[in-house]
Design an enzyme around this catalytic site. Structure first.
Site, short mmCIF file in Angstrom:
data_model
loop_
_atom_site.label_atom_id
_atom_site.label_comp_id
_atom_site.label_asym_id
_atom_site.label_seq_id
_atom_site.Cartn_x
_atom_site.Cartn_y
_atom_site.Cartn_z
N GLY A 77 44.69 -16.79 -16.44
CA GLY A 77 44.04 -16.93 -15.14
C GLY A 77 43.40 -15.64 -14.72
O GLY A 77 43.23 -14.72 -15.53
N ARG A 81 47.26 -12.97 -18.61
CA ARG A 81 47.92 -13.95 -19.47
C ARG A 81 49.34 -14.26 -18.98
O ARG A 81 50.01 -13.41 -18.41
CB ARG A 81 47.95 -13.45 -20.91
CG ARG A 81 46.57 -13.36 -21.53
CD ARG A 81 46.62 -12.99 -23.00
NE ARG A 81 45.30 -13.05 -23.60
CZ ARG A 81 45.05 -12.84 -24.89
NH1 ARG A 81 46.05 -12.53 -25.72
NH2 ARG A 81 43.83 -12.94 -25.36
N VAL A 82 49.76 -15.50 -19.26
CA VAL A 82 51.06 -15.98 -18.82
C VAL A 82 51.86 -16.43 -20.04
O VAL A 82 51.37 -17.24 -20.84
CB VAL A 82 50.92 -17.16 -17.83
CG1 VAL A 82 52.29 -17.60 -17.32
CG2 VAL A 82 50.00 -16.77 -16.67
N LYS A 97 53.93 -13.04 -16.24
CA LYS A 97 52.49 -12.87 -16.02
C LYS A 97 52.14 -11.40 -16.22
O LYS A 97 52.70 -10.53 -15.56
CB LYS A 97 52.10 -13.30 -14.60
CG LYS A 97 52.16 -14.79 -14.37
CD LYS A 97 51.96 -15.14 -12.91
CE LYS A 97 50.63 -14.71 -12.37
NZ LYS A 97 50.41 -15.17 -10.98
N ASP A 195 45.17 -19.39 -0.95
CA ASP A 195 44.79 -19.77 -2.32
C ASP A 195 45.43 -21.10 -2.70
O ASP A 195 45.92 -21.28 -3.81
CB ASP A 195 45.22 -18.67 -3.30
CG ASP A 195 44.40 -18.68 -4.59
OD1 ASP A 195 43.33 -19.33 -4.62
OD2 ASP A 195 44.82 -18.04 -5.55
#
Length: 285
Positions: A77, A81-82, A97, A195
């Site tokens: 996202g 990276r996750v 994350k 958000d």
């Protein structure tokens, strides 16, 4: 409890140094991010910390994710990276994350998320287990949500996969609303999420929803003010029109975004879908 105690910063930490060293390391021009963190710290000092996070070393998180093995990658996202991992010392499967230093979000959003989640605790908000601020590495460690995001089951449905049934859709919408209500009306100080979207609603194995990703969250208005003035952030289609036009943020901005996601939940369609005919591209219209 000061911010520096909160983050257990030692004398040999990379955070040591003058204001210019903060700026050079990407913490914001003219120490703006440092000022932001100090202000948030004062608020935490005045509040009861409900959710004290653990501090992890980069090495420990590298072990947990098998050296950030691509096979452990579960998503990407604006943050970075996750990865899915396992931390033996707490016997828990987690999500890690890792901040992309060249990405859309920076240290300001990282610290905003850590500090915001230190103020809140609710069954419909994702739990922050800990974080890592080791050298120039910035990582966040969350509880693992086995069913992924609402977006995965609603808007990115794989061929052959059954869509969510109506009862499950309403369960998710109701739980997400409760999480938002907690931020607005129970959390002290009030928090504006800013958000709210399908990809930020995570689901456990029973499809119970939890709001995630608080990097853009803002503290609500104080001192009798009716709004917070800020630069417009968020995804096109989800932002309230008055917020887009004026930069004046209130909890009603979140409520508008909830309404947009609720339309997506009902219809199974994205709010903006450029693959559709022109007159059908904007779901709200």
């Amino acid at each position: 409890m000061s911010l520096f105690l909160c983050f257990r910063l030692k004398k040999n930490s990379s955070f040591k140094g003058s204001r210019s060293s903060w700026t050079n390391k990407g913490f914001g021009k003219q120490g703006k991010t440092l000022s932001f963190i100090r202000n948030m710290s004062r608020i935490i000092d005045r509040s009861k910390r409900r959710n004290i996070s653990q501090v992890f070393t980069f090495r420990k998180l590298a072990v947990a994710t098998k050296k950030f093995n691509p096979h452990c990658l579960v998503g990407e996202g604006g943050f970075g990276r996750v990865y899915k991992g396992y931390i033996g010392s707490i016997d828990q499967i987690v999500v890690v994350k890792q901040l992309d230093r060249n990405g859309l979000q920076g240290s300001r959003e990282f610290f905003s998320e850590v500090l915001t989640l230190s103020l809140v605790q609710h069954s419909n908000l994702v739990k922050l287990i800990g974080y890592c601020a080791d050298g120039d590495q910035r990582l966040l460690v969350y509880e693992f949500m086995a069913s992924g995001s609402l977006e995965n089951h609603l808007l990115d449905l794989r061929p052959g996969k059954e869509p969510l049934d109506w009862t499950t859709r309403m369960k998710i919408a109701s739980g997400a609303a409760k999480g938002l209500e907690y931020l607005h009306d129970v959390a002290d100080p009030q928090i504006i999420y800013r958000d709210f979207k399908a990809s930020n609603i995570l689901l456990d194995e029973d499809f119970n929803p939890k709001l995630s990703d608080f990097g853009l969250a803002k503290l609500g208005p104080i001192g009798g003010k009716e709004h917070v003035s800020t630069r417009v952030m968020g995804i096109y289609g989800y932002c309230a029109p008055e917020y887009q036009m004026t930069g004046q943020l209130t909890k009603k901005s979140d409520v508008y975004s909830f309404g947009v996601v609720f339309l997506e939940v009902i219809s199974g369609r994205r709010v903006i879908d450029m693959s559709r005919p022109t007159e059908e591209q904007n779901l709200i219209h």
